[in-house]
Design a protein around this motif. Structure first.
Motif, mmCIF file in Angstrom:
data_model
loop_
_atom_site.group_PDB
_atom_site.id
_atom_site.type_symbol
_atom_site.label_atom_id
_atom_site.label_comp_id
_atom_site.label_asym_id
_atom_site.label_seq_id
_atom_site.Cartn_x
_atom_site.Cartn_y
_atom_site.Cartn_z
ATOM 1 N N ALA A 253 21.800 -24.660 11.836
ATOM 2 C CA ALA A 253 22.130 -23.854 13.013
ATOM 3 C C ALA A 253 20.886 -23.325 13.712
ATOM 4 O O ALA A 253 20.988 -22.776 14.813
ATOM 5 C CB ALA A 253 23.033 -22.696 12.605
ATOM 6 N N ALA A 254 19.727 -23.504 13.102
ATOM 7 C CA ALA A 254 18.466 -23.038 13.700
ATOM 8 C C ALA A 254 17.978 -24.064 14.707
ATOM 9 O O ALA A 254 17.092 -24.869 14.428
ATOM 10 C CB ALA A 254 17.420 -22.805 12.614
ATOM 11 N N SER A 255 18.573 -24.038 15.876
ATOM 12 C CA SER A 255 18.217 -24.994 16.924
ATOM 13 C C SER A 255 16.848 -24.661 17.507
ATOM 14 O O SER A 255 16.443 -23.509 17.582
ATOM 15 C CB SER A 255 19.288 -24.986 18.024
ATOM 16 O OG SER A 255 19.461 -23.677 18.523
ATOM 17 N N GLU A 256 16.151 -25.707 17.896
ATOM 18 C CA GLU A 256 14.830 -25.508 18.490
ATOM 19 C C GLU A 256 14.967 -25.137 19.970
ATOM 20 O O GLU A 256 15.921 -25.541 20.622
ATOM 21 C CB GLU A 256 14.004 -26.786 18.334
ATOM 22 C CG GLU A 256 13.751 -27.186 16.883
ATOM 23 C CD GLU A 256 12.971 -26.143 16.088
ATOM 24 O OE1 GLU A 256 12.219 -25.365 16.702
ATOM 25 O OE2 GLU A 256 13.144 -26.105 14.863
ATOM 26 N N PRO A 257 14.021 -24.345 20.510
ATOM 27 C CA PRO A 257 12.805 -23.876 19.827
ATOM 28 C C PRO A 257 13.082 -22.674 18.938
ATOM 29 O O PRO A 257 13.998 -21.886 19.200
ATOM 30 C CB PRO A 257 11.897 -23.496 20.991
ATOM 31 C CG PRO A 257 12.843 -23.025 22.062
ATOM 32 C CD PRO A 257 14.051 -23.922 21.940
ATOM 33 N N THR A 258 12.299 -22.567 17.902
ATOM 34 C CA THR A 258 12.307 -21.388 17.051
ATOM 35 C C THR A 258 10.943 -20.716 17.137
ATOM 36 O O THR A 258 9.951 -21.368 17.471
ATOM 37 C CB THR A 258 12.592 -21.768 15.578
ATOM 38 O OG1 THR A 258 11.650 -22.761 15.165
ATOM 39 C CG2 THR A 258 14.007 -22.297 15.406
ATOM 40 N N PRO A 259 10.855 -19.422 16.846
ATOM 41 C CA PRO A 259 9.547 -18.754 16.845
ATOM 42 C C PRO A 259 8.596 -19.429 15.860
ATOM 43 O O PRO A 259 9.032 -20.013 14.857
ATOM 44 C CB PRO A 259 9.879 -17.323 16.405
ATOM 45 C CG PRO A 259 11.329 -17.152 16.714
ATOM 46 C CD PRO A 259 11.954 -18.496 16.520
ATOM 47 N N HIS A 260 7.313 -19.341 16.106
ATOM 48 C CA HIS A 260 6.316 -20.042 15.288
ATOM 49 C C HIS A 260 6.376 -19.623 13.826
ATOM 50 O O HIS A 260 6.014 -20.391 12.931
ATOM 51 C CB HIS A 260 4.902 -19.794 15.843
ATOM 52 C CG HIS A 260 4.455 -18.360 15.727
ATOM 53 N ND1 HIS A 260 3.792 -17.876 14.614
ATOM 54 C CD2 HIS A 260 4.598 -17.295 16.564
ATOM 55 C CE1 HIS A 260 3.530 -16.592 14.785
ATOM 56 N NE2 HIS A 260 4.013 -16.215 15.950
ATOM 57 N N TRP A 261 6.850 -18.398 13.563
ATOM 58 C CA TRP A 261 6.872 -17.864 12.198
ATOM 59 C C TRP A 261 8.149 -18.208 11.445
ATOM 60 O O TRP A 261 8.254 -17.972 10.240
ATOM 61 C CB TRP A 261 6.723 -16.334 12.217
ATOM 62 C CG TRP A 261 7.623 -15.653 13.225
ATOM 63 C CD1 TRP A 261 7.269 -15.220 14.468
ATOM 64 C CD2 TRP A 261 9.023 -15.358 13.079
ATOM 65 N NE1 TRP A 261 8.346 -14.667 15.118
ATOM 66 C CE2 TRP A 261 9.439 -14.736 14.292
ATOM 67 C CE3 TRP A 261 9.965 -15.544 12.070
ATOM 68 C CZ2 TRP A 261 10.752 -14.308 14.497
ATOM 69 C CZ3 TRP A 261 11.279 -15.139 12.273
ATOM 70 C CH2 TRP A 261 11.663 -14.531 13.466
ATOM 71 N N PHE A 262 9.140 -18.752 12.140
ATOM 72 C CA PHE A 262 10.482 -18.835 11.556
ATOM 73 C C PHE A 262 10.534 -19.720 10.317
ATOM 74 O O PHE A 262 10.978 -19.291 9.241
ATOM 75 C CB PHE A 262 11.480 -19.341 12.609
ATOM 76 C CG PHE A 262 12.878 -19.514 12.060
ATOM 77 C CD1 PHE A 262 13.697 -18.421 11.881
ATOM 78 C CD2 PHE A 262 13.367 -20.771 11.721
ATOM 79 C CE1 PHE A 262 14.981 -18.564 11.372
ATOM 80 C CE2 PHE A 262 14.641 -20.929 11.213
ATOM 81 C CZ PHE A 262 15.458 -19.821 11.032
ATOM 82 N N TRP A 263 10.087 -20.964 10.413
ATOM 83 C CA TRP A 263 10.289 -21.896 9.300
ATOM 84 C C TRP A 263 9.403 -21.580 8.102
ATOM 85 O O TRP A 263 9.813 -21.781 6.957
ATOM 86 C CB TRP A 263 10.103 -23.342 9.769
ATOM 87 C CG TRP A 263 11.271 -23.822 10.567
ATOM 88 C CD1 TRP A 263 11.309 -24.106 11.897
ATOM 89 C CD2 TRP A 263 12.603 -24.053 10.064
ATOM 90 N NE1 TRP A 263 12.575 -24.488 12.272
ATOM 91 C CE2 TRP A 263 13.388 -24.477 11.172
ATOM 92 C CE3 TRP A 263 13.206 -23.945 8.818
ATOM 93 C CZ2 TRP A 263 14.745 -24.796 11.043
ATOM 94 C CZ3 TRP A 263 14.560 -24.259 8.682
ATOM 95 C CH2 TRP A 263 15.310 -24.681 9.783
ATOM 96 N N ILE A 264 8.218 -21.057 8.317
ATOM 97 C CA ILE A 264 7.408 -20.676 7.156
ATOM 98 C C ILE A 264 8.033 -19.464 6.462
ATOM 99 O O ILE A 264 7.986 -19.338 5.224
ATOM 100 C CB ILE A 264 5.933 -20.401 7.556
ATOM 101 C CG1 ILE A 264 5.073 -20.274 6.293
ATOM 102 C CG2 ILE A 264 5.809 -19.160 8.416
ATOM 103 C CD1 ILE A 264 3.587 -20.206 6.583
ATOM 104 N N THR A 265 8.638 -18.578 7.228
ATOM 105 C CA THR A 265 9.327 -17.430 6.655
ATOM 106 C C THR A 265 10.532 -17.872 5.837
ATOM 107 O O THR A 265 10.749 -17.412 4.705
ATOM 108 C CB THR A 265 9.770 -16.465 7.769
ATOM 109 O OG1 THR A 265 8.612 -16.021 8.488
ATOM 110 C CG2 THR A 265 10.501 -15.262 7.208
#
Length: 304
Positions: A253-265
């Motif tokens: 459900a995390a459609s792009e774009p996501t904030p730069h920090w999102f996936w590493i978090t």
């Protein structure tokens, strides 16, 4: 104890754009949600009422603060070392890294410990976690941010149970329990995310930030479920989908774009919880970025 009004306020704070719609669907009568004094994790829909134990709410609360410690423990080494050199055992040789991991592990263990204790009274509450009673009075920015995520997690799990109740009321419950669980997950996710863009635009906020924050909260709910589900039942349950499937739906459900920090978090949270649950996570060449890595960890959440 009837806590229906408190749950209404929870939804008004987390998904205000859906509050009136939800009220029309669910009603405003008393006893839609009852807090029960039960010495175990309890969250279920029965006889047109959501039954929840104080113990369950405390476990969800602690899981949220454990998730924050997971981010603190793993976001730095993940950002510093190339993914192809992924080696958490080597990272742990650093005293500062080992201390951060130990802090996370201590809170993870508290989620289990309070369940084994069987009641809130007499439980050795972690000193670095605010009590739920503090709520909106929390002033520390990091702890307040975590409180917001826990509220999102709570709204999601209550939404899941509301859908069970609507099925019961309308007498259209799916024939198979596992299909009902999937439908309730989908409905709860939809309630939380479908109108994010309109809500964000109306308030002058970034839709990607609002959506990402809500997904992080929902991930905390899923990590709580994973933590409290015996590993042998992660993918061998007759009435619930595999935990990896449920988490995969949220990540998708995390459609792009996501904030730069999102996936590493997100990767930091998944990595910490998976490792503490006994899942060995290795790097594979197909993992090219943190989004790939998050899905890779999700895929490893198996019973054996």
């Amino acid at each position: 104890m009837d806590v229906s009004e408190a749950v209404d306020q929870l939804f008004s704070g987390v998904v205000p754009e859906r509050a009136s719609e939800l009220s029309a669907l669910w009603g405003a009568q008393e006893d839609r949600v009852r807090l029960l004094d039960t010495p175990r994790f309890l969250l279920q829909q029965r006889w047109e009422t959501i039954q929840v134990s104080e113990l369950a709410l405390r476990q969800l609360w602690i899981a949220g603060y454990a998730a924050w410690r997971a981010i603190e423990a793993y976001s730095v080494p993940l950002s510093v070392f190339p993914l192809e050199h992924f080696d958490p055992e080597a990272w742990s040789l650093s005293p500062s890294q080992a201390e951060k991991e130990a802090t996370f592990e201590r809170l993870f263990d508290k989620i289990i410990e309070i369940g084994l204790h069987g009641r809130v009274e007499g439980f050795d509450w972690p000193e670095d976690v605010p009590s739920p009673q503090e709520g909106l009075k929390i002033s520390d920015p990091e702890k307040k941010g975590t409180y917001d995520l826990v509220c999102i997690a709570g709204a999601y799990v209550f939404a899941h149970e509301i859908r069970h109740g609507l099925f019961e009321r309308d007498e259209d419950t799916p024939a198979e329990e596992i299909d009902e669980e999937r439908a309730c997950d989908d409905w709860a996710l939809s309630l939380m995310l479908d109108q994010v863009e309109l809500y964000a635009e109306a308030n002058g906020w970034s839709a990607e930030l609002v959506r990402s924050k809500r997904i992080m909260g929902i991930i905390i709910a899923q990590l709580t479920i994973i933590t409290l589900t015996p590993r042998e039942k992660w993918d061998h349950s007759t009435d619930h989908p595999p935990v990896s499937e449920r988490l995969h739906s949220v990540l998708s459900a995390a459609s792009e774009p996501t904030p730069h920090w999102f996936w590493i978090t997100v990767t930091s949270m998944l990595l910490a919880f998976a490792r503490r649950a006994g899942v060995k996570i290795n790097y594979i060449p197909s993992v090219q970025n943190f989004r790939d890595f998050a899905f890779h960890i999700c895929d490893q959440l198996k019973s054996s």
